[in-house]
Design an enzyme around this catalytic site. Structure first.
Site, short mmCIF file in Angstrom:
data_model
loop_
_atom_site.label_atom_id
_atom_site.label_comp_id
_atom_site.label_asym_id
_atom_site.label_seq_id
_atom_site.Cartn_x
_atom_site.Cartn_y
_atom_site.Cartn_z
CG HIS A 290 -5.99 4.70 -1.80
ND1 HIS A 290 -4.91 4.27 -1.10
CD2 HIS A 290 -5.88 4.13 -3.04
CE1 HIS A 290 -4.17 3.49 -1.86
NE2 HIS A 290 -4.73 3.39 -3.05
CG ASN B 87 -7.11 0.87 -0.54
OD1 ASN B 87 -7.41 -0.09 -1.23
ND2 ASN B 87 -5.99 1.53 -0.68
CB ILE B 88 -11.64 -0.56 4.60
CG1 ILE B 88 -12.67 -0.15 3.54
CG2 ILE B 88 -12.18 -0.38 6.01
CD1 ILE B 88 -13.90 -1.02 3.48
CG ASP B 89 -5.55 1.04 8.01
OD1 ASP B 89 -5.78 0.20 8.90
OD2 ASP B 89 -4.50 1.69 7.96
CG HIS C 256 -5.43 8.21 3.20
ND1 HIS C 256 -4.88 8.85 2.12
CD2 HIS C 256 -5.52 6.90 2.85
CE1 HIS C 256 -4.63 7.97 1.17
NE2 HIS C 256 -5.00 6.77 1.58
N GLY C 257 -7.69 8.39 6.94
CA GLY C 257 -7.76 8.61 8.38
C GLY C 257 -9.18 8.66 8.93
CG ASP D 248 -1.94 1.00 1.30
OD1 ASP D 248 -2.41 1.41 0.23
OD2 ASP D 248 -2.34 1.40 2.43
CG HIS D 249 -0.38 4.83 0.18
ND1 HIS D 249 -0.80 5.80 -0.70
CD2 HIS D 249 -1.47 4.46 0.88
CE1 HIS D 249 -2.10 6.01 -0.53
NE2 HIS D 249 -2.54 5.20 0.42
P1 13P Z 1 -8.90 4.87 5.50
O1 13P Z 1 -8.00 5.70 6.34
O2 13P Z 1 -10.12 5.60 5.09
O3 13P Z 1 -9.22 3.55 6.12
O4 13P Z 1 -8.11 4.55 4.12
C1 13P Z 1 -7.18 3.50 4.06
C2 13P Z 1 -6.38 3.55 2.81
O5 13P Z 1 -6.67 4.20 1.83
C3 13P Z 1 -5.16 2.71 2.78
O6 13P Z 1 -4.41 2.92 1.64
O1 G3H Z 2 -3.38 4.96 3.67
C1 G3H Z 2 -2.71 4.53 4.59
C2 G3H Z 2 -3.12 3.36 5.39
O2 G3H Z 2 -4.20 3.66 6.24
C3 G3H Z 2 -1.95 2.80 6.13
O3 G3H Z 2 -1.66 3.61 7.20
O4 G3H Z 2 0.71 4.23 6.75
O5 G3H Z 2 -0.27 4.37 9.08
O6 G3H Z 2 0.20 2.15 8.02
P1 G3H Z 2 -0.15 3.60 7.81
ZN ZN Z 3 -4.51 4.90 0.84
#
Ligand code: 13P
Ligand code: G3H
Ligand code: ZN
Length: 322
Positions: free
Chosen positions: A224, A267-269, A181-182, A83-84
């Site tokens: 994302h 993408n879901i984190d 994000h976030g 990711d990224h």
């Molecule tokens: P969120 O912070 O909305 O979960 O996005 C995660 C993401 O895009 C990871 O690449």
């Molecule tokens: O887009 C980023 C993801 O939520 C991953 O987050 O870089 O803190 O691991 P991170």
């Molecule tokens: Zn992302």
């Protein structure tokens, strides 16, 4: 089955009008919560690892955790994705180190430079049987140590996508249509409030998504920053010693709609982080004398499984599609 690339998954998702969930993994309980949900729901799955996750947990540990999940879930396709990816070297290290998919995120660079870096990663990745996600446009929010303010974010320009995809040869494209994000995706000033006083963010730019898809027929698009920041977990955090005022996410119905269009990966984190943090905070508030990590990580893992199950069924539409 062994780890797979996303090629077949995306083709089926595009044709079937659903999206595959890409969930970030940082430790064993997160891997287990996600993969137990996907196995039960018979859903294709992308497990993704950020630069920060590699720094925290170590590349080898994460790869081995994912390989363990593959053994435990023999009937569903699982891809392991970077990711990224910030540069060629990080992408190469993941390609050489067992990943089946990488993202090169040069979206902050000028257009020509983004093309050049992405092209270099694509050539190396394709030579090694690995697929590449690239990004055009930039999302607001925090990812790793990069914090993009709302003013510095920019929507994807549809008129650039054909040239970008044909010159880079990338396999999927992340675009910016208003996700972020976030857990704090929007300021109160950008939102309205509903009757419950909860912030409602500005709607996603489906016009941009539709124009991109018109220009790239059949091509998989990635979103994302697609956590919805479930208020149930924000409340659980705030009621148990946390302080997360005005955390707000992307409404799930808008993600559901995107999944029926050309968006094949979502993408879901942050939602998983909220579920985990809320569960652990509540556990300690309920059991102040406990100190065994297996005890407080058990409800955390169960709530990650529950939120992923909900996403697979109600948001992504990929349950039963493995
Ligand atoms: P969120 O912070 O909305 O979960 O996005 C995660 C993401 O895009 C990871 O690449
Ligand atoms: O887009 C980023 C993801 O939520 C991953 O987050 O870089 O803190 O691991 P991170
Ligand atoms: Zn992302």
């Amino acid at each position: 089955m062994p780890l797979v690339t996303t090629t077949e998954m995306f083709k089926k998702a595009y044709d079937g009008g659903y999206a595959v969930g890409a969930f970030n993994v940082n430790n064993m309980e997160i891997v287990q919560g996600i993969t137990e949900a996907a196995r039960e729901q018979h859903a294709p799955l992308i497990l993704q690892v950020s630069k920060g996750a590699r720094a925290y947990a170590n590349h080898t540990y994460l790869v081995k955790l994912v390989e363990a999940a593959v053994i435990e879930c023999p009937d569903i396709p699982i891809a392991l994705h970077l990711d990224h990816g910030p540069d060629f070297e990080t992408c190469k290290s993941c390609i050489d180190g067992g990943f089946t998919s990488v993202m090169i995120d040069a979206s902050s660079k000028p257009f020509a430079e983004n093309i050049a870096i992405t092209r270099k990663v694509v050539e190396y990745a394709h030579d090694h049987g690995v697929v590449v996600e690239a990004e055009l446009g930039s999302l607001a929010g925090v990812e790793d140590e990069v914090n993009v303010s709302a003013e510095d974010s920019s929507y994807t320009r549809p008129e650039e996508v054909e040239e970008f995809v044909s010159k880079t040869g990338c396999d999927s494209l992340a675009i910016a249509i208003g996700t972020s994000h976030g857990a704090y995706k929007f300021t109160a000033a950008q939102c309205t409030r509903n009757e419950q006083g909860v912030l409602v963010p500005p709607p996603l730019r489906f016009d941009i998504l539709e124009e991109v898809s018109r220009r790239l027929p059949g091509f998989p698009i990635v979103l994302h920053g697609s956590s919805s920041v479930p208020q149930e977990f924000v409340k659980m955090i705030n009621e148990n010693g946390g302080k997360m005022p005005d955390a707000v996410g992307i409404p799930e119905e808008q993600l559901r709609k995107a999944a029926t269009l050309s968006v094949c990966k979502i993408n879901i984190d942050s939602d998983l982080r909220l579920a985990m943090t809320g569960s652990i905070r509540k556990y300690f508030a309920d059991h102040p004398d406990h100190f065994d990590p297996r005890q407080y990580l058990t409800p955390a893992r169960a709530n990650i499984k529950a939120i992923v199950t909900h996403k697979l069924i109600d948001v992504l539409g990929c349950a039963g599609k493995a």
